[in-house]
Design an enzyme around this catalytic site. Structure first.
Site, mmCIF file in Angstrom:
data_model
loop_
_atom_site.group_PDB
_atom_site.id
_atom_site.type_symbol
_atom_site.label_atom_id
_atom_site.label_comp_id
_atom_site.label_asym_id
_atom_site.label_seq_id
_atom_site.Cartn_x
_atom_site.Cartn_y
_atom_site.Cartn_z
ATOM 1 N N LEU A 78 0.992 -1.231 -0.112
ATOM 2 C CA LEU A 78 -0.187 0.097 -0.065
ATOM 3 C C LEU A 78 0.983 1.092 -0.065
ATOM 4 O O LEU A 78 0.439 2.106 -0.436
ATOM 5 C CB LEU A 78 -0.817 0.022 1.181
ATOM 6 C CG LEU A 78 -2.129 -1.146 1.191
ATOM 7 C CD1 LEU A 78 -2.661 -1.184 2.517
ATOM 8 C CD2 LEU A 78 -2.919 -1.112 0.156
ATOM 9 N N ALA A 80 5.012 3.031 1.618
ATOM 10 C CA ALA A 80 6.062 3.085 2.307
ATOM 11 C C ALA A 80 6.366 4.494 3.142
ATOM 12 O O ALA A 80 5.759 5.325 2.573
ATOM 13 C CB ALA A 80 7.171 2.821 1.667
ATOM 14 N N ASN A 82 7.700 6.954 6.902
ATOM 15 C CA ASN A 82 8.039 6.614 8.501
ATOM 16 C C ASN A 82 8.869 5.638 8.967
ATOM 17 O O ASN A 82 8.467 4.633 9.993
ATOM 18 C CB ASN A 82 6.574 6.745 9.394
ATOM 19 C CG ASN A 82 6.364 8.156 9.320
ATOM 20 O OD1 ASN A 82 6.790 9.015 8.773
ATOM 21 N ND2 ASN A 82 5.459 8.391 10.214
ATOM 22 N N GLY A 83 9.625 5.000 8.348
ATOM 23 C CA GLY A 83 10.498 3.865 8.706
ATOM 24 C C GLY A 83 9.815 2.480 8.443
ATOM 25 O O GLY A 83 10.292 1.589 9.056
ATOM 26 N N GLY A 84 8.641 2.440 7.607
ATOM 27 C CA GLY A 84 8.032 1.143 7.594
ATOM 28 C C GLY A 84 7.597 0.813 6.356
ATOM 29 O O GLY A 84 7.291 1.681 5.522
ATOM 30 N N VAL A 85 7.198 -0.207 6.112
ATOM 31 C CA VAL A 85 6.378 -0.451 4.778
ATOM 32 C C VAL A 85 5.014 -1.076 5.201
ATOM 33 O O VAL A 85 4.691 -1.851 5.940
ATOM 34 C CB VAL A 85 6.911 -1.665 4.126
ATOM 35 C CG1 VAL A 85 6.054 -2.078 2.678
ATOM 36 C CG2 VAL A 85 8.502 -1.134 3.587
ATOM 37 N N LYS A 101 1.454 -2.760 9.022
ATOM 38 C CA LYS A 101 2.635 -1.726 8.758
ATOM 39 C C LYS A 101 3.813 -2.462 9.529
ATOM 40 O O LYS A 101 3.541 -3.029 10.626
ATOM 41 C CB LYS A 101 2.342 -0.546 9.539
ATOM 42 C CG LYS A 101 3.653 0.492 9.359
ATOM 43 C CD LYS A 101 3.296 1.973 9.810
ATOM 44 C CE LYS A 101 4.436 2.881 9.736
ATOM 45 N NZ LYS A 101 4.241 4.270 9.971
ATOM 46 N N ASP A 194 2.291 13.987 13.928
ATOM 47 C CA ASP A 194 2.615 13.896 12.533
ATOM 48 C C ASP A 194 1.698 14.121 11.650
ATOM 49 O O ASP A 194 1.378 13.199 10.909
ATOM 50 C CB ASP A 194 3.379 12.592 12.752
ATOM 51 C CG ASP A 194 4.149 12.201 11.594
ATOM 52 O OD1 ASP A 194 4.643 13.132 10.778
ATOM 53 O OD2 ASP A 194 4.530 10.857 11.272
#
Length: 400
Positions: A78, A80, A82-85, A101, A194
């Site tokens: 979906l 990527a 903030n440090g994640g997929v 996530k 954020d």
């Protein structure tokens, strides 16, 4: 670390099931949970449809049980950030479609366990304006956060298709963001930290929800090095390292609204030539009350670090951008394109001094919001047409 206190009112929650097999009292406990849920629903100012949707989500969630890595089937990616997929997955035992996530962190077990504990607060964050949370767990070096799947994706993805988002649509977005921020603050004493287009999710039913808010101070600390992109939405006071509050979230919302309105990240501001390319007609200096000639220093040579506009200059370095946010006038909406109400609303969000910036209560009573609340807008229809999604058979005209 972000301080958290017990909510003033009981948080709307239903205890997640634990995978230890059925107990003799599980049916009675489930009924008790449902009664408790209905009482808590009554405490929130929701319409009947919102109540039914929240109740349905929480009832489904109660059947999910303990989340385990082996129970998920990957469907597609979906996005990527903030440090994640984030991937679209199916939870096989329940058949539910979720957004998962994955955050890869090289951290000690004690820190990892603390993050998982802190994320459990999300079980209590239930609102029509907050993305639903199924649970979090650790597996093979990665923390998984499992959330409600929003089939319209995030507003930065919608913007790529729409090029610009109409003011009447952004009125509904503004209402949802303000109500989501107010819910987090009033019921859980937390701020988002954020707010940006990629953290505002939408779906084909016309719902608009916030995600990725800062409930885990330890996760924020552990991911600090990956927050470079996010800093471009931070308020001047936060970038300067001084005390900040929910007023910082309001700045981020205002900046996001300008971006969604003009089609690209608004710093540095577009000149008349770019505005003409964006809106298809000549613009007189582009920005109301803020001609470029009175900027305290020459405009930096770079273009925005990201965006969907027509600016062909080299990309602005991150330190140039952050310096610009702190030291230059804030962005404004172009004159002659948007209503005065909307321009004033955004201006109140983007006052550099947080003490002078509008607060949540002031913004909720602003003329732009009051007008948007009564305006009939087919948000679901607009979104489905823009993204070529199938609209549900019983769509709502607006979900906010």
């Amino acid at each position: 670390m972000l301080a958290r206190r017990k909510p003033v009112l009981p948080a709307l929650t239903i205890n997640p099931a634990i995978a230890e097999g059925p107990s003799p009292t599980s049916e009675g406990a489930s009924e008790a949970n449902l009664v408790d849920l209905q009482k808590k629903l009554a405490e929130l100012e929701l319409d009947e449809q919102q109540k039914k949707r929240l109740e349905a989500f929480l009832t489904q969630k109660a059947k999910v049980g303990e989340l385990k890595d082996d129970d998920f089937e990957r469907i597609s990616e979906l996005g990527a950030g903030n440090g994640g997929v984030v991937t679209k997955v199916q939870h096989r035992p329940s058949g539910l479609i979720m957004a998962r996530k994955l955050i890869h962190l090289e951290i000690k077990p004690a820190i990892r366990n603390q993050i998982i504990r802190e994320l459990q607060v999300l079980h209590e964050c239930n609102s029509p304006y907050i993305v639903g949370f199924y649970g979090a767990f650790y597996s093979d070096g990665e923390i998984s956060i499992c959330m409600e799947h929003m089939d319209g994706g995030s507003l930065d993805q919608v913007l790529k298709e729409a090029k610009r988002i109409p003011e009447e649509i952004l009125g509904k977005v503004s209402i949802a963001v303000l109500r989501g921020l107010a819910y987090l603050r009033e019921k859980h004493q937390i701020m988002h930290r954020d707010v940006k287009p990629s953290n505002i999710l939408v779906n084909s039913r016309g719902e608009i929800k916030l995600c990725d808010f800062g409930v885990s101070g330890q996760l924020i600390d552990s991911m600090a090095n990956s927050f470079v992109g996010t800093r471009s939405y931070m308020s001047p006071e936060r970038l300067q390292g001084t005390h900040y509050s929910v007023q910082s979230d309001i700045w981020s919302m205002g900046l996001s609204l300008v971006e969604l309105s003009i089609g690209r990240y608004p710093i540095p501001p577009p000149d008349a030539k770019e505005l003409e390319a964006i809106f298809g007609r000549p613009m007189v200096d582009g920005i109301e009350g803020e001609p470029h000639s009175i900027s305290p220093r020459p405009r930096p040579p770079g273009r925005p670090i990201s965006g969907h506009g027509t600016d062909s200059r080299p990309a602005m370095a991150i330190f140039e951008l952050l310096d610009y946010i702190v030291n230059e006038p804030p962005p404004k909406l172009p004159n002659g394109v948007f209503t005065q109400d909307f321009q004033e609303f955004v201006n109140k969000c983007l006052i550099k001094n947080p003490a002078e910036r509008a607060d949540l209560k002031m913004l909720m009573s602003h003329t732009f919001i009051k007008r948007s609340e009564v305006e009939e807008v087919d948000f679901a229809g607009w979104l489905c047409k823009t993204l070529r999604l199938n609209q549900p058979s019983t769509p709502t005209r607006t979900a906010v």
